[in-house]
Design a protein around this motif. Sequence first.
Motif, PDB file in Angstrom:
ATOM      1  N   GLU A 245      -5.367   0.064   3.301  1.00  0.00           N
ATOM      2  CA  GLU A 245      -4.593  -0.483   2.183  1.00  0.00           C
ATOM      3  C   GLU A 245      -5.485  -1.254   1.209  1.00  0.00           C
ATOM      4  O   GLU A 245      -5.280  -1.209  -0.003  1.00  0.00           O
ATOM      5  N   ILE A 246      -6.491  -1.940   1.717  1.00  0.00           N
ATOM      6  CA  ILE A 246      -7.457  -2.626   0.837  1.00  0.00           C
ATOM      7  C   ILE A 246      -8.247  -1.599   0.041  1.00  0.00           C
ATOM      8  O   ILE A 246      -8.470  -1.760  -1.170  1.00  0.00           O
ATOM      9  N   MET A 247      -8.666  -0.524   0.699  1.00  0.00           N
ATOM     10  CA  MET A 247      -9.392   0.541  -0.003  1.00  0.00           C
ATOM     11  C   MET A 247      -8.545   1.134  -1.128  1.00  0.00           C
ATOM     12  O   MET A 247      -9.027   1.344  -2.246  1.00  0.00           O
ATOM     13  N   ALA A 248      -7.270   1.388  -0.837  1.00  0.00           N
ATOM     14  CA  ALA A 248      -6.371   1.963  -1.847  1.00  0.00           C
ATOM     15  C   ALA A 248      -6.156   0.995  -3.005  1.00  0.00           C
ATOM     16  O   ALA A 248      -6.171   1.392  -4.179  1.00  0.00           O
ATOM     17  N   GLU A 249      -5.981  -0.269  -2.688  1.00  0.00           N
ATOM     18  CA  GLU A 249      -5.774  -1.286  -3.731  1.00  0.00           C
ATOM     19  C   GLU A 249      -6.979  -1.364  -4.673  1.00  0.00           C
ATOM     20  O   GLU A 249      -6.823  -1.365  -5.902  1.00  0.00           O
TER      21      GLU A 249
END
Length: 310
Positions: A245-249
């Motif tokens: 989710e951090i990567m996507a953000e």
Amino acid sequence: MQRIIVTGATSMIGAALIKECIKKGIEVYAVIRASSGKKMRLPESEKLHIVDCSLEELEALPQKITEKCDTFYHIAWGNTGENRNSSTELQSRNIAYTLAAVKTAYALGCRRFIGAGSQAEYGPMDVDKISPDSPVNPTTPYGAAKLASGQLARMLCKELGMECIWPRIFSVYGIYEKETTMVASGLRKMLAGEKTSFTPALQRWDYLFSADAGRAYYLIGEKGKDGAVYCVGSGKAALLKDYIEIMAELTGAEETGIGARPYPEGAVMNLCADISSLTADTGFVPEYTFREGIRETITWLKTGNTGETK
């Protein structure tokens, strides 16, 4: 340390280690294959000397390096990547390469030999943290070869009167990471606007940024204890979905792809390094959060793989 040798110099950890050592004013002999196209990964410095030599020819290094060195980092490893467990015989060759590296270190006057072990030496475990003293039970050719290499290197170093340290590397990501890993492939796809597909990602995982791994290796060379095994990781774990989710953000990806495919057979669900002995002996504490490391990695990817880290 004043003058060191690093095999696997253009690998993710090798390059990070060398960058850290050059900053500290240490003279480095970087050993790479003559055919390698990765020399650009190494910093320009009068302290850096590039030596062309393959794994199969390590015992020829004393003819190529004329000055006495104090520390030998053996990071090079044959048959890596996603197919590394496809051949037991190919993995077993790394044991001989490691012993050749020990003998070469001795011939070059080194007092200390530092290898590159792996969490794969432990095999699948379901514990909060894996420590240097946790039981070893490798279930792959790669893990078995790493374990045997570490044990035999320690024995040979003792015979020759050299110190030996065997760090076991957990999950390192960042600059120069192999493109097939979860983080590297996921970031590239997200930045390109391509769909990603992950498992439900409820694994509990420990990630360490490459610059921190390089600094850990530097500190092990400076302050590590003879005979020690160190777990090299962040010492903290989170759910894999939190990392994704951090990567996507940070890439602006609209979908994460979490849950798009099932867990593979034998998936490791709990992996966290106990770095307490590493911290106690060397003072190592990670400087980067996962979010900071991903930002640095994205910058590097966007700048044609030439971006600098802090």
